[in-house]
Design a protein around this motif. Sequence first.
Motif, PDB file in Angstrom:
ATOM      1  N   GLN A 141       0.834  -1.210   0.000  1.00  0.00           N
ATOM      2  CA  GLN A 141       0.000   0.000   0.000  1.00  0.00           C
ATOM      3  C   GLN A 141       0.865   1.255   0.000  1.00  0.00           C
ATOM      4  OE1 GLN A 141      -2.463  -0.653   3.447  1.00  0.00           O
ATOM      5  NE2 GLN A 141      -4.040  -1.692   2.270  1.00  0.00           N
ATOM      6  N   ALA A 142       1.883   1.261   0.821  1.00  0.00           N
ATOM      7  CA  ALA A 142       2.768   2.429   0.887  1.00  0.00           C
ATOM      8  C   ALA A 142       3.509   2.615  -0.427  1.00  0.00           C
ATOM      9  CB  ALA A 142       3.754   2.282   2.046  1.00  0.00           C
ATOM     10  N   GLN A 143       3.955   1.524  -1.031  1.00  0.00           N
ATOM     11  CA  GLN A 143       4.652   1.618  -2.316  1.00  0.00           C
ATOM     12  C   GLN A 143       3.721   2.180  -3.392  1.00  0.00           C
ATOM     13  OE1 GLN A 143       8.083   0.804  -2.710  1.00  0.00           O
ATOM     14  NE2 GLN A 143       7.638   2.085  -4.474  1.00  0.00           N
ATOM     15  N   TYR A 144       2.474   1.757  -3.382  1.00  0.00           N
ATOM     16  CA  TYR A 144       1.483   2.277  -4.328  1.00  0.00           C
ATOM     17  C   TYR A 144       1.297   3.781  -4.120  1.00  0.00           C
ATOM     18  CZ  TYR A 144      -3.018   3.185  -6.511  1.00  0.00           C
ATOM     19  OH  TYR A 144      -4.024   3.726  -7.276  1.00  0.00           O
ATOM     20  N   LYS A 145       1.144   4.201  -2.873  1.00  0.00           N
ATOM     21  CA  LYS A 145       0.949   5.616  -2.569  1.00  0.00           C
ATOM     22  C   LYS A 145       2.205   6.420  -2.898  1.00  0.00           C
ATOM     23  CE  LYS A 145      -2.544   4.686   0.953  1.00  0.00           C
ATOM     24  NZ  LYS A 145      -3.689   5.162   0.223  1.00  0.00           N
ATOM     25  N   LEU A 146       3.361   5.825  -2.664  1.00  0.00           N
ATOM     26  CA  LEU A 146       4.623   6.480  -3.018  1.00  0.00           C
ATOM     27  C   LEU A 146       4.706   6.697  -4.527  1.00  0.00           C
ATOM     28  CD1 LEU A 146       7.517   7.439  -2.287  1.00  0.00           C
ATOM     29  CD2 LEU A 146       8.222   5.053  -2.501  1.00  0.00           C
ATOM     30  N   ASN A 147       4.384   5.676  -5.299  1.00  0.00           N
ATOM     31  CA  ASN A 147       4.406   5.795  -6.759  1.00  0.00           C
ATOM     32  C   ASN A 147       3.423   6.854  -7.248  1.00  0.00           C
ATOM     33  OD1 ASN A 147       6.385   3.839  -6.961  1.00  0.00           O
ATOM     34  ND2 ASN A 147       4.942   2.196  -7.341  1.00  0.00           N
ATOM     35  N   TYR A 148       2.244   6.887  -6.622  1.00  0.00           N
ATOM     36  CA  TYR A 148       1.245   7.905  -6.973  1.00  0.00           C
ATOM     37  C   TYR A 148       1.821   9.303  -6.735  1.00  0.00           C
ATOM     38  CZ  TYR A 148      -2.845  10.915  -6.649  1.00  0.00           C
ATOM     39  OH  TYR A 148      -3.726  11.942  -6.816  1.00  0.00           O
ATOM     40  N   SER A 149       2.446   9.501  -5.580  1.00  0.00           N
ATOM     41  CA  SER A 149       3.012  10.817  -5.259  1.00  0.00           C
ATOM     42  C   SER A 149       4.122  11.192  -6.228  1.00  0.00           C
ATOM     43  CB  SER A 149       3.542  10.823  -3.823  1.00  0.00           C
ATOM     44  OG  SER A 149       2.499  10.721  -2.908  1.00  0.00           O
TER      45      SER A 149
END
Length: 152
Positions: A141-149
Amino acid sequence: MRIAIIVILLSTTLSSIAQKKKNVVVGDPSAIAYEQGKSFYDKGKYTDAIPYFAEAIKANATYADALYYLGLCHRYDGQNVKAIEQFEALIKINPNYWAWFYYEMGIAFTELKQFDKSIEAFDEFLKRYPHDAAKVIYHHQAQYKLNYSKQQ
């Protein structure tokens, strides 16, 4: 004779427990406020918990648990700027506190469209959060949110 010894031991134990409880209630206003806030937090009443955690911090500015939960309450109440303030104060006191607050801080920065700061927060979370199998979903989840940012 055995009964008398058991009664004496029980009364001594109960007396010491009561004394410890009394010391917490009488002696530490930050702990009292924290416990009241935690009670509301555990029930999902984040708005109601905020003043108690704030009171605990006012009584003890280095109360890391109170800073953490106050930050979470603000985050869950949609007050992202205030949440970030608490998380940044927590970093100054104890950057190695439970890593979850970096995740929540990353979300708060994302919602404020401060993507550079959200990237930093998610990076810290990914470095610090345990890497065991039971927690791998949070890394994803954090990696997904990081990629989004990073794409913003």
